[in-house]
Design a protein around this motif. Sequence first.
Motif, PDB file in Angstrom:
ATOM      1  N   GLN A   1      13.687  -5.246  -1.170  1.00 42.88           N
ATOM      2  CA  GLN A   1      14.363  -4.107  -0.529  1.00 42.88           C
ATOM      3  C   GLN A   1      14.916  -3.139  -1.567  1.00 42.88           C
ATOM      4  O   GLN A   1      14.847  -1.926  -1.386  1.00 42.88           O
ATOM      5  N   CYS A   2      15.439  -3.665  -2.655  1.00 38.96           N
ATOM      6  CA  CYS A   2      15.975  -2.820  -3.722  1.00 38.96           C
ATOM      7  C   CYS A   2      14.864  -1.968  -4.336  1.00 38.96           C
ATOM      8  O   CYS A   2      15.025  -0.757  -4.526  1.00 38.96           O
ATOM      9  N   ILE A   3      13.728  -2.594  -4.628  1.00 36.62           N
ATOM     10  CA  ILE A   3      12.598  -1.863  -5.223  1.00 36.62           C
ATOM     11  C   ILE A   3      12.116  -0.773  -4.267  1.00 36.62           C
ATOM     12  O   ILE A   3      11.918   0.380  -4.668  1.00 36.62           O
ATOM     13  N   ALA A   4      11.935  -1.115  -3.004  1.00 32.85           N
ATOM     14  CA  ALA A   4      11.464  -0.146  -2.015  1.00 32.85           C
ATOM     15  C   ALA A   4      12.432   1.029  -1.897  1.00 32.85           C
ATOM     16  O   ALA A   4      12.011   2.192  -1.838  1.00 32.85           O
ATOM     17  N   GLN A   5      13.734   0.739  -1.888  1.00 34.29           N
ATOM     18  CA  GLN A   5      14.741   1.794  -1.763  1.00 34.29           C
ATOM     19  C   GLN A   5      14.727   2.711  -2.982  1.00 34.29           C
ATOM     20  O   GLN A   5      14.791   3.935  -2.854  1.00 34.29           O
ATOM     21  N   LYS A   6      14.630   2.130  -4.177  1.00 34.24           N
ATOM     22  CA  LYS A   6      14.592   2.941  -5.401  1.00 34.24           C
ATOM     23  C   LYS A   6      13.394   3.884  -5.392  1.00 34.24           C
ATOM     24  O   LYS A   6      13.519   5.062  -5.712  1.00 34.24           O
TER      25      LYS A   6
ATOM     26  N   GLN B   1       9.224   9.753  -0.568  1.00 37.92           N
ATOM     27  CA  GLN B   1       8.026   9.410   0.195  1.00 37.92           C
ATOM     28  C   GLN B   1       8.226   8.044   0.826  1.00 37.92           C
ATOM     29  O   GLN B   1       9.082   7.266   0.406  1.00 37.92           O
ATOM     30  N   GLN B   2       7.398   7.768   1.814  1.00 35.19           N
ATOM     31  CA  GLN B   2       7.430   6.462   2.458  1.00 35.19           C
ATOM     32  C   GLN B   2       6.883   5.409   1.510  1.00 35.19           C
ATOM     33  O   GLN B   2       5.903   5.632   0.798  1.00 35.19           O
ATOM     34  N   VAL B   3       7.529   4.238   1.504  1.00 31.61           N
ATOM     35  CA  VAL B   3       7.088   3.116   0.692  1.00 31.61           C
ATOM     36  C   VAL B   3       6.642   2.007   1.638  1.00 31.61           C
ATOM     37  O   VAL B   3       7.363   1.643   2.564  1.00 31.61           O
ATOM     38  N   VAL B   4       5.454   1.477   1.405  1.00 34.66           N
ATOM     39  CA  VAL B   4       4.913   0.406   2.237  1.00 34.66           C
ATOM     40  C   VAL B   4       5.263  -0.934   1.609  1.00 34.66           C
ATOM     41  O   VAL B   4       5.048  -1.149   0.421  1.00 34.66           O
ATOM     42  N   SER B   5       5.822  -1.821   2.425  1.00 35.16           N
ATOM     43  CA  SER B   5       6.130  -3.175   1.985  1.00 35.16           C
ATOM     44  C   SER B   5       5.393  -4.132   2.911  1.00 35.16           C
ATOM     45  O   SER B   5       5.457  -3.997   4.129  1.00 35.16           O
TER      46      SER B   5
END
Length: 113
Positions: free
Chosen positions: A39-44, A51-55
């Motif tokens: 979650q931290c990586i996606a938020q950063k 832009q949208q980040v896909v997890s």
Amino acid sequence: MKYLPILAMTVAISACAAPMSPGVSQVGTSQQPPKVVAQCIAQKWADKSQQQVVSQDTLANDMASDVYVPGQQPPNGAAAVVRPNYSGPGTWVGFRAAGSAGSDATGDIQACL
């Protein structure tokens, strides 16, 4: 025949300790759970790129995830590879590069470790 269980155990442990798939380089480890690190990586990345980040979860209960660099798509895009630590508690994090995508991504990943 009495060595068969020992051999089976050795093979199983070796498979678990084997490095990730080719193209994934280790970035580091964290004492935080995999879900928190992902979650931290996606938020950063989302904040930085706007832009949208896909997890994509790769194990149930958010125990392992691939967090794709903004603009990258599953299954082969550049991504942070977040897994339970191979030895002990915490999280192991690697990076799978794809072309020039994510040239400064490892710095963002390390900030979450």
